[in-house]
Design a protein around this motif. Structure first.
Motif, mmCIF file in Angstrom:
data_model
loop_
_atom_site.group_PDB
_atom_site.id
_atom_site.type_symbol
_atom_site.label_atom_id
_atom_site.label_comp_id
_atom_site.label_asym_id
_atom_site.label_seq_id
_atom_site.Cartn_x
_atom_site.Cartn_y
_atom_site.Cartn_z
ATOM 1 N N PHE A 299 0.840 -1.196 0.000
ATOM 2 C CA PHE A 299 0.000 0.000 0.000
ATOM 3 C C PHE A 299 0.873 1.243 0.000
ATOM 4 O O PHE A 299 1.971 1.251 0.532
ATOM 5 C CB PHE A 299 -0.938 0.030 1.209
ATOM 6 C CG PHE A 299 -0.243 0.019 2.540
ATOM 7 C CD1 PHE A 299 0.153 1.197 3.141
ATOM 8 C CD2 PHE A 299 0.015 -1.179 3.188
ATOM 9 C CE1 PHE A 299 0.803 1.198 4.366
ATOM 10 C CE2 PHE A 299 0.659 -1.192 4.420
ATOM 11 C CZ PHE A 299 1.058 -0.006 5.000
ATOM 12 N N GLY A 300 0.374 2.275 -0.638
ATOM 13 C CA GLY A 300 1.047 3.565 -0.612
ATOM 14 C C GLY A 300 0.466 4.410 0.503
ATOM 15 O O GLY A 300 -0.199 3.903 1.408
ATOM 16 N N ARG A 301 0.693 5.680 0.439
ATOM 17 C CA ARG A 301 0.162 6.611 1.421
ATOM 18 C C ARG A 301 -0.544 7.747 0.699
ATOM 19 O O ARG A 301 -0.134 8.180 -0.366
ATOM 20 C CB ARG A 301 1.289 7.198 2.288
ATOM 21 C CG ARG A 301 1.842 6.218 3.270
ATOM 22 C CD ARG A 301 0.824 5.941 4.334
ATOM 23 N NE ARG A 301 1.286 4.935 5.267
ATOM 24 C CZ ARG A 301 0.529 4.464 6.225
ATOM 25 N NH1 ARG A 301 -0.694 4.891 6.404
ATOM 26 N NH2 ARG A 301 0.978 3.554 7.030
ATOM 27 N N ALA B 236 -7.226 12.747 10.519
ATOM 28 C CA ALA B 236 -7.592 13.362 11.802
ATOM 29 C C ALA B 236 -6.564 13.103 12.905
ATOM 30 O O ALA B 236 -6.450 13.892 13.843
ATOM 31 C CB ALA B 236 -8.963 12.866 12.248
ATOM 32 N N SER B 237 -5.802 12.018 12.819
ATOM 33 C CA SER B 237 -4.792 11.732 13.843
ATOM 34 C C SER B 237 -3.403 12.231 13.431
ATOM 35 O O SER B 237 -2.393 11.790 13.964
ATOM 36 C CB SER B 237 -4.757 10.233 14.145
ATOM 37 O OG SER B 237 -4.360 9.512 12.995
ATOM 38 N N LYS B 238 -3.394 13.149 12.470
ATOM 39 C CA LYS B 238 -2.160 13.777 11.959
ATOM 40 C C LYS B 238 -1.212 12.780 11.297
ATOM 41 O O LYS B 238 0.005 12.973 11.279
ATOM 42 C CB LYS B 238 -1.452 14.555 13.060
ATOM 43 C CG LYS B 238 -2.303 15.666 13.642
ATOM 44 C CD LYS B 238 -1.480 16.587 14.482
ATOM 45 C CE LYS B 238 -2.346 17.609 15.175
ATOM 46 N NZ LYS B 238 -2.832 18.658 14.385
ATOM 47 N N GLY B 239 -1.765 11.729 10.757
ATOM 48 C CA GLY B 239 -0.994 10.757 9.987
ATOM 49 C C GLY B 239 -1.538 10.732 8.565
ATOM 50 O O GLY B 239 -2.216 11.652 8.138
ATOM 51 N N THR B 240 -1.241 9.662 7.853
ATOM 52 C CA THR B 240 -1.782 9.499 6.508
ATOM 53 C C THR B 240 -2.390 8.114 6.381
ATOM 54 O O THR B 240 -1.923 7.158 7.002
ATOM 55 C CB THR B 240 -0.704 9.694 5.420
ATOM 56 O OG1 THR B 240 0.387 8.806 5.667
ATOM 57 C CG2 THR B 240 -0.191 11.130 5.397
#
Length: 99
Positions: free
Chosen positions: A15-17, A23-27
């Protein structure tokens, strides 16, 4: 030990990003992912096009090269196998192995 002509390393993420932060400041997982090949007999350089950060598919980076074409190139060019029997005839082997 003189084994550089006998070894190839291939890495692939399933999987890519996504580009946008969640919302949790990630991707979150995305559609396009990098794939790396290393070895003395690997054709070096970027295969395909650089991904666009402005031309997205519903927030995902668009992939340009199907990973099955890379698999097919390794199967046929490195291992000498019939790639079509394993990945299907719709995925022409990408030229990733020297000579």
């Amino acid at each position: 030990h003189g084994h550089s002509d006998r070894v190839m390393v291939m890495t692939y993420s399933e999987f890519g990003r996504r580009l946008k932060e969640n919302a949790s400041k990630g991707t979150d997982h995305g559609a396009a992912a990098p794939m790396f090949l290393a070895g003395a007999n690997v054709i070096s350089g970027l295969m395909g096009e650089h991904p666009s950060l402005s031309d997205l598919d519903d927030g995902d980076v668009k992939y340009h090269t199907d990973f099955r074409r890379v698999y097919a190139g390794v199967l046929s060019g490195w291992l000498g196998w019939d790639a079509a029997a394993l990945v299907g005839r719709d995925f022409a082997p990408l030229d990733v192995v020297k000579g």
